[in-house]
Design a protein around this motif. Sequence first.
Motif, PDB file in Angstrom:
ATOM      1  N   ARG A   1       0.829  -1.208   0.000  1.00 53.81           N
ATOM      2  CA  ARG A   1       0.000   0.000   0.000  1.00 53.81           C
ATOM      3  C   ARG A   1       0.865   1.261   0.000  1.00 53.81           C
ATOM      4  NH1 ARG A   1      -4.490  -1.555   4.666  1.00 53.81           N
ATOM      5  NH2 ARG A   1      -4.871  -3.702   3.959  1.00 53.81           N
ATOM      6  N   SER A   2       0.299   2.318  -0.507  1.00 56.40           N
ATOM      7  CA  SER A   2       0.995   3.607  -0.524  1.00 56.40           C
ATOM      8  C   SER A   2       0.556   4.496   0.625  1.00 56.40           C
ATOM      9  CB  SER A   2       0.732   4.328  -1.849  1.00 56.40           C
ATOM     10  OG  SER A   2      -0.663   4.570  -2.017  1.00 56.40           O
ATOM     11  N   GLU A   3      -0.517   4.097   1.319  1.00 53.88           N
ATOM     12  CA  GLU A   3      -1.032   4.891   2.428  1.00 53.88           C
ATOM     13  C   GLU A   3      -1.603   3.958   3.488  1.00 53.88           C
ATOM     14  OE1 GLU A   3      -3.430   8.551   1.678  1.00 53.88           O
ATOM     15  OE2 GLU A   3      -4.992   7.474   2.797  1.00 53.88           O
ATOM     16  N   LEU A   4      -1.336   4.277   4.756  1.00 54.30           N
ATOM     17  CA  LEU A   4      -1.850   3.491   5.872  1.00 54.30           C
ATOM     18  C   LEU A   4      -2.484   4.420   6.895  1.00 54.30           C
ATOM     19  CD1 LEU A   4       1.143   1.028   6.457  1.00 54.30           C
ATOM     20  CD2 LEU A   4      -1.050   0.485   5.399  1.00 54.30           C
ATOM     21  N   ARG A   5      -3.645   4.042   7.393  1.00 49.58           N
ATOM     22  CA  ARG A   5      -4.335   4.787   8.443  1.00 49.58           C
ATOM     23  C   ARG A   5      -4.084   4.053   9.760  1.00 49.58           C
ATOM     24  NH1 ARG A   5      -8.630   7.938   6.877  1.00 49.58           N
ATOM     25  NH2 ARG A   5     -10.041   7.031   8.425  1.00 49.58           N
ATOM     26  N   VAL A   6      -3.436   4.731  10.710  1.00 44.14           N
ATOM     27  CA  VAL A   6      -2.989   4.075  11.938  1.00 44.14           C
ATOM     28  C   VAL A   6      -3.449   4.879  13.155  1.00 44.14           C
ATOM     29  CG1 VAL A   6      -1.025   3.121  13.184  1.00 44.14           C
ATOM     30  CG2 VAL A   6      -0.967   3.228  10.677  1.00 44.14           C
ATOM     31  N   VAL A   7      -3.901   4.172  14.172  1.00 51.36           N
ATOM     32  CA  VAL A   7      -4.438   4.784  15.392  1.00 51.36           C
ATOM     33  C   VAL A   7      -3.381   5.660  16.070  1.00 51.36           C
ATOM     34  CG1 VAL A   7      -5.293   4.292  17.724  1.00 51.36           C
ATOM     35  CG2 VAL A   7      -6.130   2.963  15.760  1.00 51.36           C
ATOM     36  N   ALA A   8      -3.781   6.874  16.425  1.00 52.31           N
ATOM     37  CA  ALA A   8      -2.844   7.839  16.999  1.00 52.31           C
ATOM     38  C   ALA A   8      -3.195   8.252  18.425  1.00 52.31           C
ATOM     39  CB  ALA A   8      -2.777   9.082  16.113  1.00 52.31           C
ATOM     40  N   ASP A   9      -4.319   7.766  18.979  1.00 49.20           N
ATOM     41  CA  ASP A   9      -4.711   8.193  20.321  1.00 49.20           C
ATOM     42  C   ASP A   9      -4.615   7.077  21.358  1.00 49.20           C
ATOM     43  OD1 ASP A   9      -6.828   6.753  19.299  1.00 49.20           O
ATOM     44  OD2 ASP A   9      -8.372   8.232  19.793  1.00 49.20           O
ATOM     45  N   GLN A  10      -3.803   6.060  21.080  1.00 49.71           N
ATOM     46  CA  GLN A  10      -3.419   5.063  22.077  1.00 49.71           C
ATOM     47  C   GLN A  10      -1.907   5.162  22.237  1.00 49.71           C
ATOM     48  OE1 GLN A  10      -4.951   1.421  20.375  1.00 49.71           O
ATOM     49  NE2 GLN A  10      -7.037   1.834  21.061  1.00 49.71           N
ATOM     50  N   VAL A  11      -1.469   5.298  23.493  1.00 46.47           N
ATOM     51  CA  VAL A  11      -0.059   5.595  23.768  1.00 46.47           C
ATOM     52  C   VAL A  11       0.566   4.497  24.617  1.00 46.47           C
ATOM     53  CG1 VAL A  11       1.533   7.258  24.812  1.00 46.47           C
ATOM     54  CG2 VAL A  11      -0.534   8.064  23.660  1.00 46.47           C
ATOM     55  N   GLY A  12       1.794   4.121  24.270  1.00 45.03           N
ATOM     56  CA  GLY A  12       2.508   3.106  25.039  1.00 45.03           C
ATOM     57  C   GLY A  12       3.969   3.062  24.635  1.00 45.03           C
ATOM     58  N   ALA A  13       4.636   1.979  24.992  1.00 48.59           N
ATOM     59  CA  ALA A  13       6.051   1.812  24.663  1.00 48.59           C
ATOM     60  C   ALA A  13       6.243   0.478  23.962  1.00 48.59           C
ATOM     61  CB  ALA A  13       6.913   1.879  25.918  1.00 48.59           C
ATOM     62  N   PRO A  14       6.445   0.474  22.650  1.00 49.30           N
ATOM     63  CA  PRO A  14       6.744  -0.774  21.945  1.00 49.30           C
ATOM     64  C   PRO A  14       7.970  -1.434  22.573  1.00 49.30           C
ATOM     65  CG  PRO A  14       6.345   1.013  20.388  1.00 49.30           C
ATOM     66  CD  PRO A  14       6.430   1.642  21.747  1.00 49.30           C
ATOM     67  N   THR A  15       7.874  -2.741  22.815  1.00 51.59           N
ATOM     68  CA  THR A  15       8.942  -3.446  23.527  1.00 51.59           C
ATOM     69  C   THR A  15       9.423  -4.640  22.712  1.00 51.59           C
ATOM     70  OG1 THR A  15       7.968  -2.763  25.641  1.00 51.59           O
ATOM     71  CG2 THR A  15       9.592  -4.533  25.698  1.00 51.59           C
ATOM     72  N   TRP A  16      10.689  -4.629  22.368  1.00 53.73           N
ATOM     73  CA  TRP A  16      11.301  -5.687  21.575  1.00 53.73           C
ATOM     74  C   TRP A  16      11.377  -6.963  22.402  1.00 53.73           C
ATOM     75  CZ3 TRP A  16      17.177  -5.572  19.997  1.00 53.73           C
ATOM     76  CH2 TRP A  16      17.429  -6.572  19.040  1.00 53.73           C
ATOM     77  N   ALA A  17      11.011  -8.082  21.805  1.00 51.69           N
ATOM     78  CA  ALA A  17      11.054  -9.372  22.496  1.00 51.69           C
ATOM     79  C   ALA A  17      12.445  -9.670  23.036  1.00 51.69           C
ATOM     80  CB  ALA A  17      10.593 -10.484  21.563  1.00 51.69           C
ATOM     81  N   ASN A  18      13.470  -9.239  22.311  1.00 51.97           N
ATOM     82  CA  ASN A  18      14.841  -9.464  22.755  1.00 51.97           C
ATOM     83  C   ASN A  18      15.152  -8.698  24.034  1.00 51.97           C
ATOM     84  OD1 ASN A  18      17.924  -8.415  22.547  1.00 51.97           O
ATOM     85  ND2 ASN A  18      17.741 -10.502  21.777  1.00 51.97           N
ATOM     86  N   THR A  19      14.578  -7.513  24.185  1.00 52.25           N
ATOM     87  CA  THR A  19      14.756  -6.736  25.420  1.00 52.25           C
ATOM     88  C   THR A  19      14.191  -7.507  26.611  1.00 52.25           C
ATOM     89  OG1 THR A  19      14.646  -4.627  24.241  1.00 52.25           O
ATOM     90  CG2 THR A  19      14.187  -4.585  26.604  1.00 52.25           C
ATOM     91  N   ILE A  20      13.010  -8.092  26.414  1.00 50.60           N
ATOM     92  CA  ILE A  20      12.369  -8.871  27.477  1.00 50.60           C
ATOM     93  C   ILE A  20      13.219 -10.075  27.840  1.00 50.60           C
ATOM     94  CG2 ILE A  20      10.331 -10.228  28.075  1.00 50.60           C
ATOM     95  CD1 ILE A  20       8.780  -8.412  26.065  1.00 50.60           C
TER      96      ILE A  20
END
Length: 299
Positions: free
Chosen positions: A178-197
């Motif tokens: 796709r050339s365009e993606l609509r993505v939720v912007a009003d949910q906030v958090g910290a993406p966490t890499w599985a390797n970090t865990i």
Amino acid sequence: MREVDVGTEPTILVTGVNGQVGYELLRSLQGLGRVVACDRSMLDLSDLERVRSVVRELKPTIIVNPAAYTAVDKAETDIDAARRMNADVPRVFAEEAARSGATLIHYSTDYVFDGTKDGAYAETDPTNPQNVYGLTKLEGEQAIAATGCAHLILRTSWVYGRRGKNFLLTMLKLAEERSELRVVADQVGAPTWANTIAASTAHIVAQGLASRDDDWWRSRSGIYHLASGGETSWCGFAQAIFSIAKNGAGPAVIPIPASDYPVPAARPGNSRLSTRKVSEAFGLHLPTWDEALRLCLAA
């Protein structure tokens, strides 16, 4: 079951090794003991009596359980299966750990909260899950604590990696289509890499084993938040993925409210987790979410 590293005690039993966290744990825990890896073909976790018998046969020093029912939307109608994996299985592991004197390390989620707090959630904040997944994960936490076993419950958030099903891989796939993606912007958090865990878990396990003291685990038993530093939205996460992986040449990312992307299971608007407790207890330095993303994409 497949023994990955044959050696002397301690024995570390790891479940869900084909999942994104389990896969990383299998590598991070090497050298700390005899690591016994269990996937679905080796141990059907839905068979609770089989779970009991395997634990009694192996006599693990530490049980590390990342296995879970993680299909958040499907869980809304598949309640029994979600509860079996997220509450009943941890309870059985905890009962067996209490019986044998083993330690259980289990993983939970930011979804135990309702997301209405203004600021990062501490471990002592009231829980109020808004979906079946979060509810069954909370039931698992409570079941573990009720057994009195030595345990660490590590709550994390927005887990991703280079395998399995997760937001990172979905975005990279959609970028090719796709050339365009609509993505939720009003949910906030910290993406966490599985390797970090996994690396953080190995750091904790190494400390516990080095202490050679069962009281070390028991005195530290409880819930800890383990997530990347910083914060972003799903939209911001997507933009960062394309900026790093595609040098900014990915699809246009259009911010939308969660109300424009209806799903069966409600998600918390705020998934930020304070990691002060885990950092102080175990001397962990957790990377920011964008630092970890760069490392993941460079791997």
